[in-house]
Scaffold this active site. Structure first.
Site, mmCIF file in Angstrom:
data_model
loop_
_atom_site.group_PDB
_atom_site.id
_atom_site.type_symbol
_atom_site.label_atom_id
_atom_site.label_comp_id
_atom_site.label_asym_id
_atom_site.label_seq_id
_atom_site.Cartn_x
_atom_site.Cartn_y
_atom_site.Cartn_z
ATOM 1 N N HIS A 67 0.831 -1.207 0.000
ATOM 2 C CA HIS A 67 0.000 0.000 0.000
ATOM 3 C C HIS A 67 0.865 1.257 0.000
ATOM 4 O O HIS A 67 0.399 2.331 0.352
ATOM 5 C CB HIS A 67 -0.916 0.014 1.229
ATOM 6 C CG HIS A 67 -1.786 -1.202 1.355
ATOM 7 N ND1 HIS A 67 -2.952 -1.363 0.633
ATOM 8 C CD2 HIS A 67 -1.650 -2.327 2.101
ATOM 9 C CE1 HIS A 67 -3.505 -2.527 0.948
ATOM 10 N NE2 HIS A 67 -2.726 -3.132 1.827
ATOM 11 N N SER A 68 2.125 1.126 -0.415
ATOM 12 C CA SER A 68 3.117 2.180 -0.249
ATOM 13 C C SER A 68 2.786 3.458 -1.006
ATOM 14 O O SER A 68 2.684 3.466 -2.240
ATOM 15 C CB SER A 68 4.486 1.667 -0.706
ATOM 16 O OG SER A 68 5.430 2.707 -0.759
ATOM 17 N N ASN A 69 2.663 4.563 -0.274
ATOM 18 C CA ASN A 69 2.494 5.870 -0.910
ATOM 19 C C ASN A 69 3.768 6.277 -1.655
ATOM 20 O O ASN A 69 3.700 6.914 -2.712
ATOM 21 C CB ASN A 69 2.171 6.928 0.145
ATOM 22 C CG ASN A 69 0.834 6.690 0.816
ATOM 23 O OD1 ASN A 69 -0.144 6.338 0.168
ATOM 24 N ND2 ASN A 69 0.783 6.882 2.123
ATOM 25 N N LEU A 71 6.092 4.270 -3.163
ATOM 26 C CA LEU A 71 6.207 3.586 -4.445
ATOM 27 C C LEU A 71 5.160 4.084 -5.433
ATOM 28 O O LEU A 71 5.425 4.181 -6.637
ATOM 29 C CB LEU A 71 6.082 2.072 -4.260
ATOM 30 C CG LEU A 71 7.241 1.358 -3.575
ATOM 31 C CD1 LEU A 71 7.005 -0.145 -3.561
ATOM 32 C CD2 LEU A 71 8.581 1.675 -4.245
#
Length: 296
Positions: A67-69, A71
């Protein structure tokens, strides 16, 4: 490589909420800088991109979760500005909304499992990846490090240039969520002691936020626990607070960072930490794309 002439503008807006009890709050809306390259992540990337260009790299390789903001912003920037990106992901393959976007933006993904991801701080971790992708520049998880912090310094300039828009001549302090502490460190470095920076930590102590910040800046800040028992730990009180805030304002929040940070501020105001008339700048660090991971 790199859109070095693109410096997005984050508007500063007043926020009126019943619980402020005379404390004045303005929000630096990093969530509004761009539909996809949103939040503090772009500012943390700018200096890394400059270093990549100086090193002769053609693209970026970095790390994050499903869920990386970070990336998400990196992959979106790569697609828009035409440089390749590779993501090293925590855990095992899964198609979250964020991961589907990463694929659509053209990021090449490698899943490291959980043990493999925990090794990211080990000496030699990057060696095989540099061999496989010699043309890519490695960026730490979340865009951290001194380069990420220095890229966030421009936020102080942007806020100061807009104080008149909220009727202020000056302000007393900053308040923001801290995930790695990089943005907080960048603000503290840029402030150089002029105004304190309060960081509401969205992760427990064992995630190393305090150590990360101390490695970058020595003073001018304070960390307060807002993790609510763990990273990505969401409880009914937090969700109710987010819903009430969104109903009372035009500001959308997410439960991992901005929601926790603003709830922690409410608790500090109610405890008498800030006197009426105190002027605080709350940094909305974006991350709204991550709300999709909590949709029911």
């Amino acid at each position: 490589m790199g859109p070095f002439d693109w410096l997005p503008h984050a508007p500063l807006e007043s926020l009126q909420l019943d619980w402020l009890n005379g404390v004045e709050l303005a929000v630096l809306r990093l969530d509004r800088i761009d539909p996809l390259i949103s939040g503090n992540k772009w500012f943390k990337l700018t200096e890394h991109l400059a270093l990549a260009q100086a090193a002769g790299a053609s693209g970026i390789i970095s790390l994050g979760g499903a869920h990386s903001n970070h990336l998400h912003a990196l992959a979106a920037a790569g697609k828009r500005f035409g440089f390749p990106t590779v993501g090293l992901l925590r855990g095992h393959p899964q198609d979250t909304p964020t991961v589907l976007d990463l694929k659509a933006f053209g990021m090449q993904l490698h899943w490291l499992g959980y043990g493999g991801y925990r090794a990211r701080h080990d000496v030699g971790f990057w060696l095989p990846w540099r061999e496989q992708y010699p043309h890519l520049y490695p960026v730490p998880e979340g865009g951290g490090g001194i380069a990420g912090a220095l890229g966030c310094g421009v936020l102080v300039e942007q806020a100061r240039a807009q104080l008149s828009s909220v009727g202020w001549a000056d302000y007393d302090a900053w308040w923001l969520a801290a995930g790695t502490g990089t943005t907080l460190a960048g603000l503290a470095l840029a402030e150089a002691g002029a105004h304190p920076v309060y960081g509401a930590t969205a992760v427990p102590d064992d995630h190393g936020v305090a150590q990360n910040v101390r490695a970058l800046v020595q003073d001018g800040y304070e960390l307060l626990d807002a993790s609510r028992g763990g990273f990505a730990r969401v409880d009914p009180l937090l969700l109710e607070f987010i819903e009430a805030t969104e109903q009372a304002s035009s500001v959308l929040l997410e439960p991992l960072y901005t929601g926790k940070a603003l709830l922690a501020l409410k608790q500090q105001v109610e405890a008498g930490r800030f006197a009426p008339g105190t002027r605080l700048i709350f940094v909305h660090t974006g991350g709204l794309q991550g709300r999709r991971g909590f949709a029911t």
